[in-house]
Design a protein around this motif. Structure first.
Motif, PDB file in Angstrom:
ATOM      1  N   ALA A   2      44.296  84.730 -39.547  1.00 34.47           N
ATOM      2  CA  ALA A   2      44.748  85.628 -38.488  1.00 34.47           C
ATOM      3  C   ALA A   2      45.348  84.837 -37.325  1.00 34.47           C
ATOM      4  O   ALA A   2      46.354  85.237 -36.735  1.00 34.47           O
ATOM      5  CB  ALA A   2      43.594  86.496 -38.004  1.00 34.47           C
ATOM      6  N   ALA A   3      44.706  83.691 -37.006  1.00 35.35           N
ATOM      7  CA  ALA A   3      45.210  82.859 -35.914  1.00 35.35           C
ATOM      8  C   ALA A   3      46.559  82.251 -36.271  1.00 35.35           C
ATOM      9  O   ALA A   3      47.476  82.199 -35.447  1.00 35.35           O
ATOM     10  CB  ALA A   3      44.199  81.763 -35.576  1.00 35.35           C
ATOM     11  N   ARG A   5      48.764  83.446 -38.367  1.00 32.05           N
ATOM     12  CA  ARG A   5      49.764  84.509 -38.333  1.00 32.05           C
ATOM     13  C   ARG A   5      50.170  84.817 -36.894  1.00 32.05           C
ATOM     14  O   ARG A   5      51.343  85.025 -36.595  1.00 32.05           O
ATOM     15  CB  ARG A   5      49.203  85.763 -39.005  1.00 32.05           C
ATOM     16  N   LYS A   6      49.200  84.836 -35.983  1.00 31.68           N
ATOM     17  CA  LYS A   6      49.484  85.105 -34.579  1.00 31.68           C
ATOM     18  C   LYS A   6      50.357  84.015 -33.985  1.00 31.68           C
ATOM     19  O   LYS A   6      51.325  84.290 -33.260  1.00 31.68           O
ATOM     20  CB  LYS A   6      48.166  85.204 -33.814  1.00 31.68           C
ATOM     21  N   TRP A   7      50.044  82.743 -34.310  1.00 32.52           N
ATOM     22  CA  TRP A   7      50.832  81.638 -33.787  1.00 32.52           C
ATOM     23  C   TRP A   7      52.246  81.655 -34.358  1.00 32.52           C
ATOM     24  O   TRP A   7      53.206  81.333 -33.665  1.00 32.52           O
ATOM     25  CB  TRP A   7      50.149  80.304 -34.126  1.00 32.52           C
ATOM     26  N   LEU A   9      54.017  84.292 -35.377  1.00 31.99           N
ATOM     27  CA  LEU A   9      54.791  85.350 -34.735  1.00 31.99           C
ATOM     28  C   LEU A   9      55.153  84.972 -33.305  1.00 31.99           C
ATOM     29  O   LEU A   9      56.272  85.229 -32.845  1.00 31.99           O
ATOM     30  CB  LEU A   9      53.999  86.662 -34.742  1.00 31.99           C
ATOM     31  N   ALA A  10      54.210  84.346 -32.596  1.00 30.47           N
ATOM     32  CA  ALA A  10      54.487  83.925 -31.224  1.00 30.47           C
ATOM     33  C   ALA A  10      55.597  82.877 -31.192  1.00 30.47           C
ATOM     34  O   ALA A  10      56.473  82.898 -30.314  1.00 30.47           O
ATOM     35  CB  ALA A  10      53.219  83.381 -30.572  1.00 30.47           C
TER      36      ALA A  10
END
Length: 209
Positions: A2-3, A5-7, A9-10
């Motif tokens: 999840a982390a 994926r978040k990074w 996208l950011a």
């Protein structure tokens, strides 16, 4: 995961707009640099100085536009432009192309131009489906004779590329005038509704509170 994926996208949110901006600017500079082709080969800075100067074509293009504009703005220049228009309008094939482009450019770039007067909310492509359009004027010529009532000429842009779209003539009562500027409406269209007009000002006001 999840982390990660978040990074990811950011990172894309930062790099994609930056990359596209750099690519567009590079294309614009490279295109304007081609204006050097109008100069004799011996006058090219690459030959005179011995190395290439990126962006010199941009400055040259700006100088040429300003020079022609200064000449065309005085009395003699206006006469020369008028004679030039008359000459091109006498050439059969060139006349149709030049006159069409001239009318569009006069509308878009003249100080009294009326392109994109207002942002409108219209039903398109069918009743019940709403989108943003821009008033470009009112129907004229023989077209107006076949349209009973009060009609508006409206340009409906596509998203996210507003340079493509549809020209339609709609009844005035079917068009809702929006209380937003043309620039705000274009931004709204290009962003596919993500950037809401006034959202930046509202966010700023909220921060101040």
């Amino acid at each position: 995961m999840a982390a990660i994926r978040k990074w990811l996208l950011a990172g894309l949110l930062v790099l994609v707009p930056l990359g596209i901006t750099v690519w567009v600017l590079d294309w614009v500079v490279a295109t304007l640099d081609q204006t050097l082709l109008i100069l004799p080969g011996s006058w090219h800075p690459d030959k005179l100085i011995g190395f290439h100067i990126p962006g010199f074509g941009v400055l040259l293009a700006l100088f040429i536009v300003l020079l022609i504009g200064a000449i065309a703005s005085n009395f003699l220049g206006k006469k020369l432009v008028s004679w030039w228009d008359l000459l091109l309008n006498r050439i059969p094939i060139v006349r149709s192309i030049y006159s069409s482009v001239k009318q569009v450019s006069d509308t878009l770039f003249s100080e009294n131009g009326n392109a994109f007067r207002k942002a409108l909310l219209v039903q398109w492509p069918r009743e019940g489906v709403w989108t943003i359009g821009f008033q470009t004027g009112t129907p004229g010529g023989d077209v107006a004779n076949h349209l009973p009532g009060d009609y508006l000429s409206v340009y409906v842009p596509t998203t996210p590329n507003p340079t493509g779209g549809y020209f339609v003539m709609l009844r005035r009562e079917d068009c809702v005038e929006l209380k937003m500027s043309v620039d705000e409406a274009l931004t709204y269209v290009i962003s596919m509704g993500v950037v809401v007009p006034g959202s930046a000002a509202n966010a700023k006001n909220n921060k101040l509170r």
